[in-house]
Write an enzyme that holds these catalytic residues in place. Structure first.
Site, PDB file in Angstrom:
ATOM      1  N   HIS A  87       2.900   0.345   2.341  1.00 63.32           N
ATOM      2  CA  HIS A  87       1.789   0.798   3.183  1.00 63.32           C
ATOM      3  C   HIS A  87       0.517   0.840   2.350  1.00 63.32           C
ATOM      4  O   HIS A  87       0.565   0.790   1.126  1.00 63.32           O
ATOM      5  CB  HIS A  87       2.090   2.204   3.729  1.00 63.32           C
ATOM      6  CG  HIS A  87       2.138   3.249   2.658  1.00 63.32           C
ATOM      7  ND1 HIS A  87       3.239   3.458   1.856  1.00 63.32           N
ATOM      8  CD2 HIS A  87       1.200   4.127   2.210  1.00 63.32           C
ATOM      9  CE1 HIS A  87       2.998   4.422   0.994  1.00 63.32           C
ATOM     10  NE2 HIS A  87       1.759   4.844   1.175  1.00 63.32           N
ATOM     11  N   ASP A 112      -2.923   3.447   1.985  1.00 62.22           N
ATOM     12  CA  ASP A 112      -3.290   4.807   2.378  1.00 62.22           C
ATOM     13  C   ASP A 112      -4.556   4.755   3.232  1.00 62.22           C
ATOM     14  O   ASP A 112      -5.451   3.950   2.986  1.00 62.22           O
ATOM     15  CB  ASP A 112      -3.551   5.666   1.131  1.00 62.22           C
ATOM     16  CG  ASP A 112      -2.278   5.890   0.316  1.00 62.22           C
ATOM     17  OD1 ASP A 112      -1.171   5.711   0.862  1.00 62.22           O
ATOM     18  OD2 ASP A 112      -2.398   6.244  -0.878  1.00 62.22           O
ATOM     19  N   HIS A 161       1.225  -0.538  -1.393  1.00 66.89           N
ATOM     20  CA  HIS A 161       2.147   0.022  -2.392  1.00 66.89           C
ATOM     21  C   HIS A 161       3.378   0.594  -1.706  1.00 66.89           C
ATOM     22  O   HIS A 161       3.396   0.805  -0.491  1.00 66.89           O
ATOM     23  CB  HIS A 161       1.445   1.078  -3.248  1.00 66.89           C
ATOM     24  CG  HIS A 161       0.847   2.216  -2.449  1.00 66.89           C
ATOM     25  ND1 HIS A 161      -0.326   2.083  -1.729  1.00 66.89           N
ATOM     26  CD2 HIS A 161       1.265   3.478  -2.243  1.00 66.89           C
ATOM     27  CE1 HIS A 161      -0.596   3.221  -1.118  1.00 66.89           C
ATOM     28  NE2 HIS A 161       0.365   4.091  -1.409  1.00 66.89           N
ATOM     29  N   ARG A 173      13.080  11.264  -8.648  1.00 67.89           N
ATOM     30  CA  ARG A 173      11.668  11.022  -8.884  1.00 67.89           C
ATOM     31  C   ARG A 173      10.842  11.951  -8.007  1.00 67.89           C
ATOM     32  O   ARG A 173      11.189  12.196  -6.844  1.00 67.89           O
ATOM     33  CB  ARG A 173      11.355   9.559  -8.575  1.00 67.89           C
ATOM     34  CG  ARG A 173       9.930   9.188  -8.750  1.00 67.89           C
ATOM     35  CD  ARG A 173       9.731   7.679  -8.828  1.00 67.89           C
ATOM     36  NE  ARG A 173       8.324   7.467  -9.037  1.00 67.89           N
ATOM     37  CZ  ARG A 173       7.424   7.375  -8.060  1.00 67.89           C
ATOM     38  NH1 ARG A 173       7.806   7.408  -6.810  1.00 67.89           N
ATOM     39  NH2 ARG A 173       6.142   7.237  -8.342  1.00 67.89           N
TER      40      ARG A 173
HETATM   41  C1  LIG Z   1      -4.293  12.295   5.772  1.00 70.42           C
HETATM   42  C2  LIG Z   1      -3.192  11.609   6.037  1.00 70.42           C
HETATM   43  C3  LIG Z   1      -2.810  10.337   5.337  1.00 70.42           C
HETATM   44  C4  LIG Z   1      -1.357  10.148   5.752  1.00 70.42           C
HETATM   45  C5  LIG Z   1      -1.402  10.660   7.169  1.00 70.42           C
HETATM   46  C6  LIG Z   1      -2.140  11.997   7.001  1.00 70.42           C
HETATM   47  C7  LIG Z   1      -1.193  13.031   6.348  1.00 70.42           C
HETATM   48  C8  LIG Z   1      -0.066  12.380   5.533  1.00 70.42           C
HETATM   49  C9  LIG Z   1      -0.438  11.049   4.858  1.00 70.42           C
HETATM   50  C10 LIG Z   1       0.769  10.170   4.508  1.00 70.42           C
HETATM   51  C11 LIG Z   1       1.447  10.516   3.171  1.00 70.42           C
HETATM   52  C12 LIG Z   1       2.618   9.536   2.917  1.00 70.42           C
HETATM   53  C13 LIG Z   1       2.248   8.071   3.203  1.00 70.42           C
HETATM   54  C14 LIG Z   1       1.496   7.958   4.538  1.00 70.42           C
HETATM   55  C15 LIG Z   1       1.260   6.498   4.894  1.00 70.42           C
HETATM   56  C16 LIG Z   1       2.228   8.766   5.593  1.00 70.42           C
HETATM   57  O1  LIG Z   1       3.111   8.393   6.313  1.00 70.42           O
HETATM   58  O2  LIG Z   1       1.735  10.077   5.559  1.00 70.42           O
HETATM   59  C17 LIG Z   1       0.206   8.768   4.449  1.00 70.42           C
HETATM   60  C18 LIG Z   1      -0.778   8.728   5.627  1.00 70.42           C
HETATM   61  C19 LIG Z   1      -1.824   7.627   5.482  1.00 70.42           C
HETATM   62  O3  LIG Z   1      -2.418   7.447   4.420  1.00 70.42           O
HETATM   63  O4  LIG Z   1      -2.023   6.928   6.478  1.00 70.42           O
HETATM   64  O1  LIG Z   2       5.753   8.212  -4.633  1.00 74.10           O
HETATM   65  C1  LIG Z   2       4.909   7.361  -4.863  1.00 74.10           C
HETATM   66  O2  LIG Z   2       4.741   6.875  -5.979  1.00 74.10           O
HETATM   67  C2  LIG Z   2       4.025   6.851  -3.755  1.00 74.10           C
HETATM   68  C3  LIG Z   2       3.645   7.927  -2.769  1.00 74.10           C
HETATM   69  C4  LIG Z   2       2.682   7.428  -1.742  1.00 74.10           C
HETATM   70  O3  LIG Z   2       2.377   6.259  -1.675  1.00 74.10           O
HETATM   71  C5  LIG Z   2       2.084   8.376  -0.770  1.00 74.10           C
HETATM   72  O4  LIG Z   2       2.464   9.561  -0.749  1.00 74.10           O
HETATM   73  O5  LIG Z   2       1.184   7.924  -0.010  1.00 74.10           O
HETATM   74 FE   LIG Z   3       0.656   5.931  -0.385  1.00 75.84          FE
END
Ligand SMILES: C=C1C[C@]23C[C@H]1CC[C@H]2[C@@]12CCC[C@@](C)(C(=O)O1)[C@H]2[C@@H]3C(=O)O
Ligand SMILES: O=C(O)CCC(=O)C(=O)O
Ligand SMILES: [Fe+2]
Length: 358
Positions: free
Chosen positions: A232, A234, A289, A299
């Site tokens: 994905h 961010d 990533h 981890r």
């Molecule tokens: C502020 C954010 C950014 C979110 C949504 C919301 C709260 C949690 C974040 C994450 C964290 C984990 C990867 C991701 C892809 C997910 O599934 O939740 C992120 C997402 C994004 O970057 O789109």
């Molecule tokens: O665990 C990791 O190294 C990646 C985590 C991540 O990509 C995320 O929380 O958005």
């Molecule tokens: Fe991420």
């Protein structure tokens, strides 16, 4: 009152079976629902890793006089870099790692007391993007937006106040670091504070908000067939990631495939997010990533997902747009973008792209 991160998904509930989360520690074999094939994620097998070239994201010393240019270069080529001499106290990194380990070490039933609700952002559960895949990811997460007090009280009836202090201090440090990094990167493009007024350094950072995502990737019986966190980008301006001393994070580059980012003790990983890609009119890459898992070591990672207040319109900096062309993207607020992402996932960026008339 501007919309806050806490509310962004109110109209986008997801049904993820948090309560069917396995007790990872008891599994000796990888269940089929966790076995990924290239069919489940087109990007799953996309690469020789580690790549033959040994090329990797740069480690940049923030005290180096040329740091701004190095950061700019990394944002254009990789969309990611590591930083040393970032000023965040080592003790605080150790504290947040300890907190994260302690949270995921709690019994499942206790963690579920703080489960994320279907319309919420904060709490315990699988990553939100899980809803886009048929297979399950080998990880558990905890998302914090706003005060973690209520959730932490349920997790640690005795110690929650100490843990709240750690989170508050960590977010404070990350906020300062994130805006410093953004400005170093922008200045390398010749963009100054008059060009992006809402992000001015003097405005005491009240224009920003963030989420903290704690991740745990347990030891896995068949790591080659499992996926910790699927590929994905961010949805942020920048993400600052702390990883414990265990490899797993991989970044993708079109010409190299998946590259594993080696843990460097005391350093932090920085990812360019989609909003920074938009702001830079496509000059900075939002890095694709993912996280892989392994058979011997658990981890932990802590992602500080940083963006603007929800009502601020983000659009390409005019200085970076050619006078004879449209900006690459239309303007969006963070809330609008997160909602687009919640519906369209990896296609979100292309949905707000301006297409040239031909
Ligand atoms: C502020 C954010 C950014 C979110 C949504 C919301 C709260 C949690 C974040 C994450 C964290 C984990 C990867 C991701 C892809 C997910 O599934 O939740 C992120 C997402 C994004 O970057 O789109
Ligand atoms: O665990 C990791 O190294 C990646 C985590 C991540 O990509 C995320 O929380 O958005
Ligand atoms: Fe991420």
């Amino acid at each position: 009152m501007p919309a806050m991160l806490t509310d962004v998904f109110r109209g986008h509930p997801i049904h993820l079976p948090h309560s069917h989360q396995p007790d990872f520690t008891s599994l000796r074999e990888l269940p089929d629902s966790y076995k990924w094939t290239p069919k489940d994620d087109l990007l799953f097998a996309a690469a020789p890793s580690p790549p033959a070239t040994g090329e990797n994201i740069p480690l940049i010393d923030l005290d180096h006089p040329d740091a701004a240019n190095q950061i700019g270069h990394a944002c254009r080529t990789w969309g990611a870099f590591q930083i040393a001499n970032h000023g965040v106290p080592l003790g605080l990194l150790q504290d947040i790692e300890f907190l994260t380990g302690s949270l995921f070490g709690l019994p499942v039933q206790r963690k579920l007391k703080a489960a994320r609700s279907e319309t919420g952002v904060s709490g315990y559960g699988v990553a939100r993007i899980a809803s886009f895949f048929n297979k399950k990811m080998w990880s558990e997460g905890f998302t914090i937006t706003g005060s973690p007090l209520n959730d932490f009280r349920k997790l640690w009836p005795q110690l929650h106040l100490n843990y709240c202090d750690i989170v508050e201090e960590y977010e404070e440090q990350m906020k300062k670091l994130a805006s410093k990094l953004m400005w170093l990167a922008l200045k390398s493009l010749g963009v100054s504070e008059e060009d992006v007024e809402w992000a001015s350094l003097n405005s005491d950072l009240n224009w920003a908000q963030a989420a903290l995502q704690l991740n745990h990737y347990p030891v896995c019986p068949e790591p080659d067939r499992a996926m910790g966190l699927a590929a994905h980008t961010d949805s942020t301006l920048l993400t600052i990631l702390y990883q414990n001393n265990t490899a797993g994070l991989q970044v993708s580059r079109d010409d190299l495939g998946w590259v594993t980012v080696p843990p460097v003790p005391g350093s932090l990983v920085v990812n360019v997010g989609d909003l920074f890609h938009i702001l830079s009119n496509g000059l900075f890459k939002s890095v694709l990533h993912r996280a892989r898992v392994n058979q011997t070591r658990a981890r932990l990672s802590v992602a500080f997902l940083w963006g603007p207040q929800s009502d601020i319109k983000i659009s390409p900096v005019p200085k970076l747009v050619s006078p004879v062309e449209l900006p690459l993207y239309r303007s969006v607020t963070w809330t609008e973008y997160l909602r687009t992402k919640a519906t369209h996932f990896n296609k979100a960026l292309s949905m707000i792209r301006n297409h040239r008339e031909e």
